[in-house]
Design an enzyme around this catalytic site. Sequence first.
Site, PDB file in Angstrom:
ATOM      1  N   ASP B 116      28.184   1.056  26.140  1.00  0.00           N
ATOM      2  CA  ASP B 116      28.564   2.122  25.222  1.00  0.00           C
ATOM      3  C   ASP B 116      27.830   3.399  25.616  1.00  0.00           C
ATOM      4  O   ASP B 116      26.601   3.386  25.785  1.00  0.00           O
ATOM      5  CB  ASP B 116      28.220   1.728  23.780  1.00  0.00           C
ATOM      6  CG  ASP B 116      29.066   2.519  22.794  1.00  0.00           C
ATOM      7  OD1 ASP B 116      30.161   2.962  23.158  1.00  0.00           O
ATOM      8  OD2 ASP B 116      28.613   2.688  21.653  1.00  0.00           O
ATOM      9  N   HIS B 123      28.085  14.896  18.542  1.00  0.00           N
ATOM     10  CA  HIS B 123      27.529  13.680  17.933  1.00  0.00           C
ATOM     11  C   HIS B 123      26.042  13.526  18.262  1.00  0.00           C
ATOM     12  O   HIS B 123      25.220  13.281  17.375  1.00  0.00           O
ATOM     13  CB  HIS B 123      28.295  12.450  18.410  1.00  0.00           C
ATOM     14  CG  HIS B 123      27.656  11.155  18.026  1.00  0.00           C
ATOM     15  ND1 HIS B 123      27.610  10.701  16.725  1.00  0.00           N
ATOM     16  CD2 HIS B 123      27.008  10.214  18.765  1.00  0.00           C
ATOM     17  CE1 HIS B 123      26.979   9.531  16.684  1.00  0.00           C
ATOM     18  NE2 HIS B 123      26.603   9.222  17.906  1.00  0.00           N
ATOM     19  N   GLU B 189      31.650   3.981  14.182  1.00  0.00           N
ATOM     20  CA  GLU B 189      31.641   4.979  15.249  1.00  0.00           C
ATOM     21  C   GLU B 189      33.032   4.966  15.864  1.00  0.00           C
ATOM     22  O   GLU B 189      33.425   3.977  16.501  1.00  0.00           O
ATOM     23  CB  GLU B 189      30.565   4.684  16.298  1.00  0.00           C
ATOM     24  CG  GLU B 189      29.151   4.752  15.725  1.00  0.00           C
ATOM     25  CD  GLU B 189      28.057   4.958  16.767  1.00  0.00           C
ATOM     26  OE1 GLU B 189      28.243   4.550  17.932  1.00  0.00           O
ATOM     27  OE2 GLU B 189      27.008   5.554  16.402  1.00  0.00           O
ATOM     28  N   GLU B 191      35.539   5.666  18.531  1.00  0.00           N
ATOM     29  CA  GLU B 191      35.358   5.875  19.965  1.00  0.00           C
ATOM     30  C   GLU B 191      36.651   5.566  20.719  1.00  0.00           C
ATOM     31  O   GLU B 191      37.567   4.952  20.177  1.00  0.00           O
ATOM     32  CB  GLU B 191      34.275   4.931  20.525  1.00  0.00           C
ATOM     33  CG  GLU B 191      32.944   5.022  19.811  1.00  0.00           C
ATOM     34  CD  GLU B 191      31.828   4.321  20.582  1.00  0.00           C
ATOM     35  OE1 GLU B 191      32.049   3.954  21.755  1.00  0.00           O
ATOM     36  OE2 GLU B 191      30.754   4.141  19.996  1.00  0.00           O
ATOM     37  N   ASP B 223      32.632   1.057  16.976  1.00  0.00           N
ATOM     38  CA  ASP B 223      31.313   0.490  17.259  1.00  0.00           C
ATOM     39  C   ASP B 223      30.525   0.455  15.953  1.00  0.00           C
ATOM     40  O   ASP B 223      29.708   1.329  15.679  1.00  0.00           O
ATOM     41  CB  ASP B 223      30.634   1.373  18.309  1.00  0.00           C
ATOM     42  CG  ASP B 223      29.241   0.911  18.635  1.00  0.00           C
ATOM     43  OD1 ASP B 223      29.007  -0.306  18.648  1.00  0.00           O
ATOM     44  OD2 ASP B 223      28.375   1.773  18.882  1.00  0.00           O
ATOM     45  N   ARG B 227      22.871   1.390  10.348  1.00  0.00           N
ATOM     46  CA  ARG B 227      21.909   2.460  10.669  1.00  0.00           C
ATOM     47  C   ARG B 227      20.487   2.110  10.271  1.00  0.00           C
ATOM     48  O   ARG B 227      19.533   2.554  10.921  1.00  0.00           O
ATOM     49  CB  ARG B 227      22.324   3.750   9.953  1.00  0.00           C
ATOM     50  CG  ARG B 227      23.686   4.263  10.316  1.00  0.00           C
ATOM     51  CD  ARG B 227      23.788   4.613  11.786  1.00  0.00           C
ATOM     52  NE  ARG B 227      25.130   5.116  12.095  1.00  0.00           N
ATOM     53  CZ  ARG B 227      25.569   5.307  13.337  1.00  0.00           C
ATOM     54  NH1 ARG B 227      24.804   5.030  14.382  1.00  0.00           N
ATOM     55  NH2 ARG B 227      26.787   5.755  13.544  1.00  0.00           N
ATOM     56  N   GLN B 230      19.227  -0.349  12.876  1.00  0.00           N
ATOM     57  CA  GLN B 230      19.079   0.395  14.136  1.00  0.00           C
ATOM     58  C   GLN B 230      17.849   1.304  14.129  1.00  0.00           C
ATOM     59  O   GLN B 230      17.098   1.355  15.118  1.00  0.00           O
ATOM     60  CB  GLN B 230      20.356   1.221  14.353  1.00  0.00           C
ATOM     61  CG  GLN B 230      20.388   2.050  15.632  1.00  0.00           C
ATOM     62  CD  GLN B 230      21.639   2.953  15.706  1.00  0.00           C
ATOM     63  OE1 GLN B 230      22.525   2.886  14.863  1.00  0.00           O
ATOM     64  NE2 GLN B 230      21.683   3.795  16.724  1.00  0.00           N
ATOM     65  N   LYS B 243      23.894  -3.068  16.205  1.00  0.00           N
ATOM     66  CA  LYS B 243      25.228  -2.912  16.798  1.00  0.00           C
ATOM     67  C   LYS B 243      25.866  -4.251  17.162  1.00  0.00           C
ATOM     68  O   LYS B 243      27.091  -4.358  17.221  1.00  0.00           O
ATOM     69  CB  LYS B 243      25.112  -2.112  18.107  1.00  0.00           C
ATOM     70  CG  LYS B 243      24.434  -0.771  17.982  1.00  0.00           C
ATOM     71  CD  LYS B 243      25.420   0.293  17.568  1.00  0.00           C
ATOM     72  CE  LYS B 243      24.884   1.685  17.850  1.00  0.00           C
ATOM     73  NZ  LYS B 243      25.922   2.709  17.606  1.00  0.00           N
ATOM     74  N   THR B 247      32.026  -5.354  17.419  1.00  0.00           N
ATOM     75  CA  THR B 247      32.649  -4.135  17.928  1.00  0.00           C
ATOM     76  C   THR B 247      34.152  -4.403  17.920  1.00  0.00           C
ATOM     77  O   THR B 247      34.589  -5.409  18.478  1.00  0.00           O
ATOM     78  CB  THR B 247      32.189  -3.829  19.369  1.00  0.00           C
ATOM     79  OG1 THR B 247      30.755  -3.776  19.398  1.00  0.00           O
ATOM     80  CG2 THR B 247      32.765  -2.530  19.880  1.00  0.00           C
ATOM     81  N   GLU B 351      27.133  11.247  10.217  1.00  0.00           N
ATOM     82  CA  GLU B 351      27.298  12.692  10.405  1.00  0.00           C
ATOM     83  C   GLU B 351      28.126  13.301   9.280  1.00  0.00           C
ATOM     84  O   GLU B 351      27.825  14.396   8.793  1.00  0.00           O
ATOM     85  CB  GLU B 351      28.000  12.971  11.731  1.00  0.00           C
ATOM     86  CG  GLU B 351      27.220  12.563  12.959  1.00  0.00           C
ATOM     87  CD  GLU B 351      28.123  12.625  14.176  1.00  0.00           C
ATOM     88  OE1 GLU B 351      28.308  13.717  14.702  1.00  0.00           O
ATOM     89  OE2 GLU B 351      28.657  11.569  14.578  1.00  0.00           O
TER      90      GLU B 351
END
Lengths: 405, 405
Positions: B116, B123, B189, B191, B223, B227, B230, B243, B247, B351
């Site tokens: 990844d 971002h 996420e 992607e 993904d 948080r 992480q 993570k 996925t 975000e």
Amino acid sequence: MDLPHDAPFGVHNLPYGVFSTAGDPRRRLGVRYGDHVLDAGAAARATGAPADLAELLAAPSLGPLLAAGRPAWTRVRAALTSWLTDERHRAAVAPCLLPLADTAPHLPFEVADYVDFYASEHHASNVGRIFRPGAEALPPNWKHLPIGYHGRAGTVVVSGTDVVRPCGQRREPGEQAPSYGPSRRLDIEAEVGFVVGTPSAQGDRVALAGADDHVFGLCLLNDWSARDIQAWEYVPLGPMLGKSFATSVSAWVTPLDALRHARTAPPPRDPAPLPYLDDRAEPVPYGLDLALEVRLNGHVVARPPFATMYWTYAQMLAHLTVNGASLRTGDLFGSGTVSGPGRDTRGALIELTWNGEEPLRLPDGSGRGFLEDGDEVAVTATAPGPDGIRLALSEVRARILPARP
Amino acid sequence: MDLPHDAPFGVHNLPYGVFSTAGDPRRRLGVRYGDHVLDAGAAARATGAPADLAELLAAPSLGPLLAAGRPAWTRVRAALTSWLTDERHRAAVAPCLLPLADTAPHLPFEVADYVDFYASEHHASNVGRIFRPGAEALPPNWKHLPIGYHGRAGTVVVSGTDVVRPCGQRREPGEQAPSYGPSRRLDIEAEVGFVVGTPSAQGDRVALAGADDHVFGLCLLNDWSARDIQAWEYVPLGPMLGKSFATSVSAWVTPLDALRHARTAPPPRDPAPLPYLDDRAEPVPYGLDLALEVRLNGHVVARPPFATMYWTYAQMLAHLTVNGASLRTGDLFGSGTVSGPGRDTRGALIELTWNGEEPLRLPDGSGRGFLEDGDEVAVTATAPGPDGIRLALSEVRARILPARP
């Protein structure tokens, strides 16, 4: 063929691998026995083994045996022991024993996911002092969880495969911008790798006590590391190109069953880890008393003691799956560099030479901060077996080739 | 079966997937065509396709077609186009078209290694400001290389698979020690994922101009990111359990050949990257003008523009292999979260809600800092096709299940 009772690759050991010969390029399952390889599929046929065992052993990879689970592992090991020790099998088995020197090793199993941990307190402290001077040697999470990251499964290679010096970006001290070229700080990491056999479902967790149902065995592992590439790239998402060019594993996988006498209590943990990692009430210890040796061009440069590792393989597996991540047959997880407290017990050159500042002196008079082209590195290990004998783990060895233009 | 010329899954698109049906549980290769699926193996037989093409399309996975390389990809696409548009094939092909609603999707290929990246400047800047307040938003290496890390290939799941909220260690603000439990800050996420077909040898590098020989196509990718897990684990070796639980990828892989009209110049880079990443003299641009949409419980919460990505897939692949790391058929690499400059163009909740401080308001009146149990997330995208039409990329969708006790 009889071996001495205390032979390092004798009947108490019996590691598995995949081999071919010049006369027969088919990949076959083998079991190392002294300086010979037992062609396991041929031996199963010759001894009239049950069809299900014979099928597992006739595979061109360890995969089917790994997937078959612990009861099958136990049955196969008992059968191999009988074939190699029972007089009644002697004549049938003799033609299935090939000189090791006449065989070529292959990667014993297809690596599914490869994870590398960082489980030696001595190694993590040394690296912390080198990479982050002035800060705490250990990051705040270190004693709460076995830190790990995913590596590149596709570049795991079998012992004996040459390793090409990687190119990449590295930034010289004092420079603003990086430059491109061959790594100038190519290093080793002497590790133990654990091979997962039995898979688990996505969403499930593997408790500490489940580790031995899932882990088939172990190998020695060299996690080649380009320190200059790694130092420039690793913040914030971790090591990538500094590691992904190659990881070497030994050709023969030692079954966990061979290491019953090597089990030992891990070091005391302070603070006590969270319950899913707390092994104080487990009925068996998951520490392993393996004595590693690292040789550079034939010269022993370190003797890392695996018994000093802070986190055990059972804790690594429990942590790896606590979020519900599934296991697949062929998953490989490395312990991280094995380093003990003493200077000559460190499993990486960055620690042995303190980032190149205190080069090793080799018997030929040359010095080494990091690896030079043509250098050959071998990691070996022994473990306690029954009756005071020492079992050998199969070496992981490779030579460094110059970078490609 | 005729579709309008401007159908989003019409003849200019033709993404590949693997499906089964209630009446026939065998996995088969399919091609999405409007609201139907062409059973590709059946169509090859019905039209009397050449034996080599028929064999690739009769596989239960995309793997053999991926491995066959670009000339085969071109031939198969031409054959599919002919089967779906040429009057002479109409009668033979009609029985091979099954309603999409009657099919169940499977993961289209076995994921070899999953990497990844972190290729959106917006971002990376937003995350830097949130996670490392007071420091530079971008780490010093960010504009010199596409930062990436290896993820867990074994937990990549196909769109439609529910995702169980992960448990793990997280440390509350102001606390010294971590606690254990379900993630409280579960995020997405949005992607784009790139699928490698043609492998490369260990030691080789793939130049920018080689990217299209190796990359077969792309999918949408979510993904999932815990948080809180992480944030506690990621220093110093990067994201792992935050993570690795899941996925998600879309069920249909869009071939790069369908996206000729989506190619666009990437943003200007300052400073100029090192020569192996410098694409200013390349004959084709590797930027892609894909318009993503992120829906939370059916409500559009973001429209991330892929054309704003700083690094292209060709640069990601060149970087991934510059150290000699090999590629395998089935390697998957994600772009990293796609975020544009505007607030409603950000591809992650962290975000969009500024780490939960500014919750999203949903039409039902509820607020969202991060995902709640039962939430459903879908990412879709469109791309320019020929004659001003818009092609659709296949959605990636999943629902959050509560953590297991």
